[in-house]
Design a protein around this motif. Structure first.
Motif, short mmCIF file in Angstrom:
data_model
loop_
_atom_site.label_atom_id
_atom_site.label_comp_id
_atom_site.label_asym_id
_atom_site.label_seq_id
_atom_site.Cartn_x
_atom_site.Cartn_y
_atom_site.Cartn_z
N GLY A 1 0.80 -1.23 0.00
CA GLY A 1 0.00 0.00 0.00
C GLY A 1 0.83 1.27 0.00
N GLU A 2 2.09 1.17 0.42
CA GLU A 2 2.96 2.34 0.44
C GLU A 2 3.67 2.55 -0.90
N THR A 3 3.56 1.55 -1.79
CA THR A 3 4.22 1.62 -3.10
C THR A 3 3.22 1.75 -4.24
N LEU A 4 2.10 1.06 -4.12
CA LEU A 4 1.07 1.11 -5.17
C LEU A 4 0.19 2.33 -4.95
N LEU A 5 0.12 3.18 -5.94
CA LEU A 5 -0.67 4.41 -5.86
C LEU A 5 -2.05 4.15 -6.44
N ALA A 6 -3.07 4.41 -5.63
CA ALA A 6 -4.44 4.08 -6.03
C ALA A 6 -4.85 4.74 -7.34
N ASP A 7 -4.37 5.96 -7.57
CA ASP A 7 -4.79 6.67 -8.79
C ASP A 7 -3.91 6.35 -9.99
N GLN A 8 -2.95 5.42 -9.81
CA GLN A 8 -2.05 5.07 -10.91
C GLN A 8 -2.07 3.57 -11.24
N LEU A 9 -3.08 2.86 -10.76
CA LEU A 9 -3.11 1.41 -10.94
C LEU A 9 -3.34 1.02 -12.40
N HIS A 10 -3.75 1.96 -13.23
CA HIS A 10 -3.96 1.64 -14.65
C HIS A 10 -2.64 1.57 -15.41
N ARG A 11 -1.54 1.99 -14.78
CA ARG A 11 -0.23 1.91 -15.43
C ARG A 11 0.85 1.56 -14.41
N VAL A 12 0.71 0.39 -13.84
CA VAL A 12 1.63 -0.06 -12.79
C VAL A 12 2.97 -0.48 -13.40
N ASN A 13 4.05 0.02 -12.81
CA ASN A 13 5.40 -0.40 -13.19
C ASN A 13 6.26 -0.29 -11.93
N VAL A 14 6.21 -1.35 -11.12
CA VAL A 14 6.91 -1.32 -9.84
C VAL A 14 7.79 -2.55 -9.69
N SER A 15 8.76 -2.45 -8.80
CA SER A 15 9.63 -3.57 -8.49
C SER A 15 9.77 -3.67 -6.98
N PHE A 16 9.64 -4.88 -6.45
CA PHE A 16 9.75 -5.10 -5.02
C PHE A 16 11.03 -5.87 -4.72
N LEU A 17 11.86 -5.35 -3.84
CA LEU A 17 13.05 -6.07 -3.41
C LEU A 17 12.62 -7.14 -2.41
N VAL A 18 12.95 -8.39 -2.71
CA VAL A 18 12.53 -9.50 -1.85
C VAL A 18 13.78 -10.23 -1.35
N PRO A 19 14.26 -9.86 -0.16
CA PRO A 19 15.51 -10.44 0.35
C PRO A 19 15.44 -11.94 0.62
N THR A 20 14.23 -12.47 0.88
CA THR A 20 14.12 -13.89 1.19
C THR A 20 13.30 -14.60 0.11
N LEU A 21 13.73 -15.79 -0.22
CA LEU A 21 13.07 -16.62 -1.22
C LEU A 21 13.20 -18.07 -0.79
N ARG A 22 12.10 -18.79 -0.81
CA ARG A 22 12.16 -20.23 -0.55
C ARG A 22 11.27 -20.96 -1.56
N THR A 23 11.64 -22.17 -1.84
CA THR A 23 10.86 -23.02 -2.74
C THR A 23 10.23 -24.14 -1.93
N GLU A 24 8.92 -24.28 -2.08
CA GLU A 24 8.20 -25.36 -1.41
C GLU A 24 7.68 -26.34 -2.46
N TYR A 25 7.71 -27.61 -2.12
CA TYR A 25 7.08 -28.62 -2.97
C TYR A 25 5.59 -28.57 -2.70
N GLY A 26 4.80 -28.44 -3.76
CA GLY A 26 3.37 -28.29 -3.55
C GLY A 26 2.56 -28.94 -4.66
N GLY A 27 1.38 -28.37 -4.87
CA GLY A 27 0.40 -28.97 -5.77
C GLY A 27 -0.61 -29.76 -4.96
#
Length: 312
Positions: free
Chosen positions: A24-50
């Motif tokens: 909510g601090e990055t996505l601007l409500a009045d600009q959602l028709h042209r979103v171009n954002v990038s989120f830094l994600v320091p953690t990543l994990r892979t889970e076996y699923g399905g």
């Protein structure tokens, strides 16, 4: 009589990323028709699923006899090895050499809001499998999978006299009201959460009583409020089992369905079947991922008796 349960559904990898901010601090409500954002994600994990493997994993722990019928991609060798190490049969899993395994990419923020992207990959070819190759079967479940595969497997179960549970899950929006009615009339059992069942009623135009009358059992889960089973003109209210910790709800519905399948395959009554399913969901939610919990058959019997005052 065979107790083999055929598990038709997705086989997938879950890529889970944590964003240390708030969308909510990055996505601007009045600009959602042209979103171009990038989120830094320091953690990543892979889970076996399905859904298929999650269900089969829990059913195997219970002492059931699950057979997964699904599709995996060119990158699925390690996952197949893992299943075999867990004692899960993989002979009904087809490898699609020109596709990747289905994958869900999940980005969560500090408030646990999520932005997800799902690549179906090999799942889109699930209709290339045929349950006729694996008869006889005690019961089957048609869990979320490729659209064509779900339709084909339900039709094949009906034609071959295999009772099956229809579990549309997140694939429910793909089907029209008429298609859902066809599934219901083919199935012996329908399992949905409360939100999904509201959608089923809305799309089919049928109330709960009419849907339940077309099935051997209708099962509606309601999270911490427990679940309801409507079978043989009776309504069984199934209590939720308090969890040791609330860690991750991913796969709880799959664990619950494993309990249902075990009860059906072993001719347990519906109150016992529902309580066993509820217990499995509470065990799973205390662990991260859909297949990182474990228990012995003795442990589950003891926990069931402690929760409900009798042994199943």
């Amino acid at each position: 009589m065979t107790k083999t349960s055929l598990i038709c559904g997705s086989i997938a990898f879950d890529k889970i990323m944590q964003y240390h901010g708030r969308f909510g601090e990055t996505l601007l409500a009045d600009q959602l028709h042209r979103v171009n954002v990038s989120f830094l994600v320091p953690t990543l994990r892979t889970e076996y699923g399905g859904c298929a493997v999650n269900i089969a994993y829990n059913l195997k722990l219970l002492g059931g006899d699950p057979l997964i019928m699904g599709t995996i991609g060119q990158d699925g060798g390690e996952y197949l090895d893992r299943m075999e190490q867990q004692g899960l049969a993989t002979n009904a899993i087809r490898t699609i050499a020109h596709a990747y395994t289905a994958q869900c990419f999940v980005t969560a923020d500090l408030d646990n809001n999520q932005i997800n992207a799902f690549h179906p990959g090999a799942m889109q070819f699930s209709h290339e499998n045929s349950l006729a190759d694996y008869l006889p079967l005690r019961v089957a479940i048609i869990a979320p999978d490729g659209r064509d595969g779900m339709i084909k497997h339900a039709r094949d179960c009906k034609e071959r006299g295999v009772p099956f549970m229809f579990d549309p899950g997140q694939q429910l929006p793909m089907f029209s009201g008429d298609e859902l009615l066809t599934f219901i009339d083919q199935a012996s059992y329908l399992a949905c959460n409360d939100y999904e069942f509201e959608m089923v009623m809305d799309r089919t135009g049928l109330p709960l009583q009419d849907i339940a009358a077309r099935l051997d059992a209708l099962i509606v889960t309601r999270g911490e409020a427990g679940s309801d089973i409507y079978a043989g003109g009776e309504h069984h209210k199934i209590p939720a089992v308090p969890a040791a910790a609330i860690v991750d709800p991913t796969g709880c519905g799959d664990a619950y369905r494993a309990g249902l399948l075990y009860g059906i395959a072993n001719d347990l009554d519906w109150p016992t079947t529902g309580r066993l399913a509820s217990l499995l969901g509470s065990i799973k939610i205390a662990h991260q991922g859909g297949q990182n919990h474990s228990f012995t058959q003795q442990e589950i019997a003891d926990r069931f008796e402690a929760a409900f005052g009798y042994r199943f």
